[in-house]
Design an enzyme around this catalytic site. Structure first.
Site, PDB file in Angstrom:
ATOM      1  N   GLY A   1       0.794  -1.227   0.000  1.00 11.32           N
ATOM      2  CA  GLY A   1       0.000   0.000   0.000  1.00 11.32           C
ATOM      3  C   GLY A   1       0.824   1.274   0.000  1.00 11.32           C
ATOM      4  O   GLY A   1       0.568   2.189  -0.784  1.00 11.32           O
TER       5      GLY A   1
ATOM      6  N   CYS B   1      15.501  -0.353   3.632  1.00 15.87           N
ATOM      7  CA  CYS B   1      15.722  -1.393   4.646  1.00 15.87           C
ATOM      8  C   CYS B   1      17.189  -1.485   5.029  1.00 15.87           C
ATOM      9  O   CYS B   1      17.534  -2.029   6.059  1.00 15.87           O
ATOM     10  CB  CYS B   1      15.310  -2.762   4.119  1.00 15.87           C
ATOM     11  SG  CYS B   1      13.722  -2.748   3.371  1.00 15.87           S
TER      12      CYS B   1
ATOM     13  N   THR C   1      -8.731  -9.382  12.882  1.00 15.00           N
ATOM     14  CA  THR C   1      -9.758  -8.415  12.485  1.00 15.00           C
ATOM     15  C   THR C   1      -9.181  -7.458  11.452  1.00 15.00           C
ATOM     16  O   THR C   1      -8.074  -6.942  11.631  1.00 15.00           O
ATOM     17  CB  THR C   1     -10.263  -7.641  13.723  1.00 15.00           C
ATOM     18  OG1 THR C   1     -10.727  -8.605  14.667  1.00 15.00           O
ATOM     19  CG2 THR C   1     -11.382  -6.679  13.362  1.00 15.00           C
TER      20      THR C   1
HETATM   21  C1  LIG Z   1      10.344  -4.920  -3.668  1.00 14.20           C
HETATM   22  C2  LIG Z   1       9.852  -4.805  -2.270  1.00 14.20           C
HETATM   23  N1  LIG Z   1       9.244  -5.844  -1.706  1.00 14.20           N
HETATM   24  C3  LIG Z   1       8.771  -5.800  -0.454  1.00 14.20           C
HETATM   25  C4  LIG Z   1       8.919  -4.672   0.314  1.00 14.20           C
HETATM   26  C5  LIG Z   1       8.440  -4.696   1.717  1.00 14.20           C
HETATM   27  O1  LIG Z   1       7.485  -3.739   1.973  1.00 14.20           O
HETATM   28  P1  LIG Z   1       7.034  -3.442   3.462  1.00 14.20           P
HETATM   29  O2  LIG Z   1       8.259  -2.970   4.173  1.00 14.20           O
HETATM   30  O3  LIG Z   1       6.012  -2.426   3.333  1.00 14.20           O
HETATM   31  O4  LIG Z   1       6.548  -4.693   4.047  1.00 14.20           O
HETATM   32  C6  LIG Z   1       9.551  -3.549  -0.226  1.00 14.20           C
HETATM   33  C7  LIG Z   1       9.760  -2.323   0.577  1.00 14.20           C
HETATM   34  O5  LIG Z   1      10.700  -1.605   0.407  1.00 14.20           O
HETATM   35  C8  LIG Z   1      10.032  -3.617  -1.557  1.00 14.20           C
HETATM   36  O6  LIG Z   1      10.650  -2.588  -2.129  1.00 14.20           O
END
Ligand SMILES: Cc1ncc(COP(=O)(O)O)c(C=O)c1O
Length: 384
Positions: free
Chosen positions: A203, A327, A240
């Site tokens: 989202g 990340c 929920t």
């Molecule tokens: C390619 C990809 N997959 C999965 C994710 C994971 O998203 P979320 O951290 O919202 O779970 C990201 C977030 O950077 C992404 O770039």
């Protein structure tokens, strides 16, 4: 004195919530507080709003609403796809195939399965970040349960040949998952055209809120729940429903569909404007990722003779961007994605990911390009 905020060029990390989404969510928080499982009117109104949102999100990816499972995020959807299909596969078949540049939310569950005795094949990518469909098919064995290859890479934006992979896998009983977290809302995504069994949606990458994602599960695909509780979301995701976030996701999906239909070239125009300005001001600037088969909003470039981290720190009053995946922010060393693409150390360390959004204006691009080029000229050679 008017202080202009830095230009936000990190839409691949996250996006601002669209005003229409925020409005719908705020109203839902106030008024639509019923539990969708409750049988009285307030509950049933919430259930109806969840059903409508499911339809909107499903339409954005060419799916049937009944095949869409809401999750707490894309990470959860990826975990459900990998672990859920692994758990459903029984004991004889215990092999899976992924690409070398998957997001940690695919890589880590794959490694988890490996630690539990599964065999994992990691297929390399070329210097543009593309996997070869032939290499994927060559990696498949009689005991392969799942192939998982992302639709678009979060760092360089390279789009993968998913439809081609699907065509080659058809009929051999192997499931195909694609992590479309970065693609949905930026390019047209259609589960049937792609031929996938499982597809992940995030989202907050397309102007919904954080804390909401979805997994498309093609009818008949064997997937087991990974959380245990009640029977929400077709028994695949107990808990929920996050009604306001789901309603917001539905609105974001409708907005995305409109924008893709009406002003599809805006993202590409802004991105290419930025690339043009930077290339003119920074001799030796190198594009990372595929020139054409790439997300329209993503520009990953290596500045010569400088570290991307140093450059962005020095330009932070003018530009908000990152050197790679959010990340990994704070981790030192070059990005694993650029390493897997075979970039040399200087080029990988000089990389900066610039990602634009629907509300990035042409003058934002000019301001950001000017600032980055100026800082590069000032620091060139002195800070590597
Ligand atoms: C390619 C990809 N997959 C999965 C994710 C994971 O998203 P979320 O951290 O919202 O779970 C990201 C977030 O950077 C992404 O770039």
């Amino acid at each position: 004195m008017i202080i202009t905020p830095p230009v936000y060029l990190d839409y691949n990390a996250t996006t601002p919530v669209a005003p229409e989404v925020a409005e719908a969510m705020a109203a839902a928080l106030q008024e639509c507080y019923g539990n969708p499982s409750s049988s009285y009117l307030l509950g049933q109104e919430a259930a109806k709003r969840v059903a409508d949102a499911r339809q909107s999100v499903a339409s954005l990816i060419g799916a049937n609403a009944e095949n869409l499972i809401f999750t707490g995020c894309a990470t959860e959807a990826n975990n459900l796809a990998l672990l859920g299909s692994a758990h459903a596969s029984g004991h004889e078949k215990r092999h899976l195939v992924i690409s070398a540049i998957e997001h940690p939310s695919v890589m880590a569950p794959a490694r988890h399965l490996e630690a539990q005795g599964w065999t994992l094949t990691i297929v390399p990518v070329d210097e543009t970040g593309r996997v070869s469909p032939e290499a994927i098919v060559d990696a498949v064995r009689p005991e392969t349960v799942l192939v998982s290859v992302m639709l678009a890479n979060n760092e360089v934006g390279t789009l993968q040949p998913i439809a081609d992979i699907a065509k080659r896998l058809r009929g051999n009983g192997v499931l195909l998952h694609t992590d479309a977290a970065q693609a949905v809302g930026k390019v047209t995504v259609d589960v049937d055209a792609l031929g996938v069994d499982l597809l992940t949606v995030a989202g907050h990458k397309f102007q919904a809120s954080k804390g909401i994602g979805a997994l498309y599960v093609r009818k008949g695909t064997p997937v087991q729940q990974i959380l245990f509780g009640a029977s929400h979301e077709s028994g695949l995701r107990p808990g929920t429903e996050n009604v306001p976030a789901i309603i917001g996701l539905g609105v974001a999906a409708e907005l995305a569909a409109q924008r893709l239909a009406q002003k599809g070239s805006v993202l590409r125009d802004r991105r290419d404007q930025l690339h043009g300005l930077l290339s003119a001001a920074v001799p030796g600037l190198q594009l990372n990722g595929h020139l054409e088969k790439r997300l329209p909003n993503t520009l990953n470039v290596s500045f010569p003779r400088i570290s991307g981290q140093v450059l962005l720190a020095a330009a932070s009053d003018a530009v908000m961007a990152s050197v790679g995946s959010a990340c990994h922010a704070g981790e030192s060393g070059p990005s694993g994605v650029l390493g897997a693409m075979g970039l040399n150390m200087e080029r990988a360390l000089g990389a900066v990911r610039l990602s634009v959004g629907w509300e990035t204006h042409s003058n934002d691009i000019e301001r950001a390009a000017y600032a980055l080029a100026n800082v590069w000229q000032r620091l060139d050679c002195s800070h590597f």
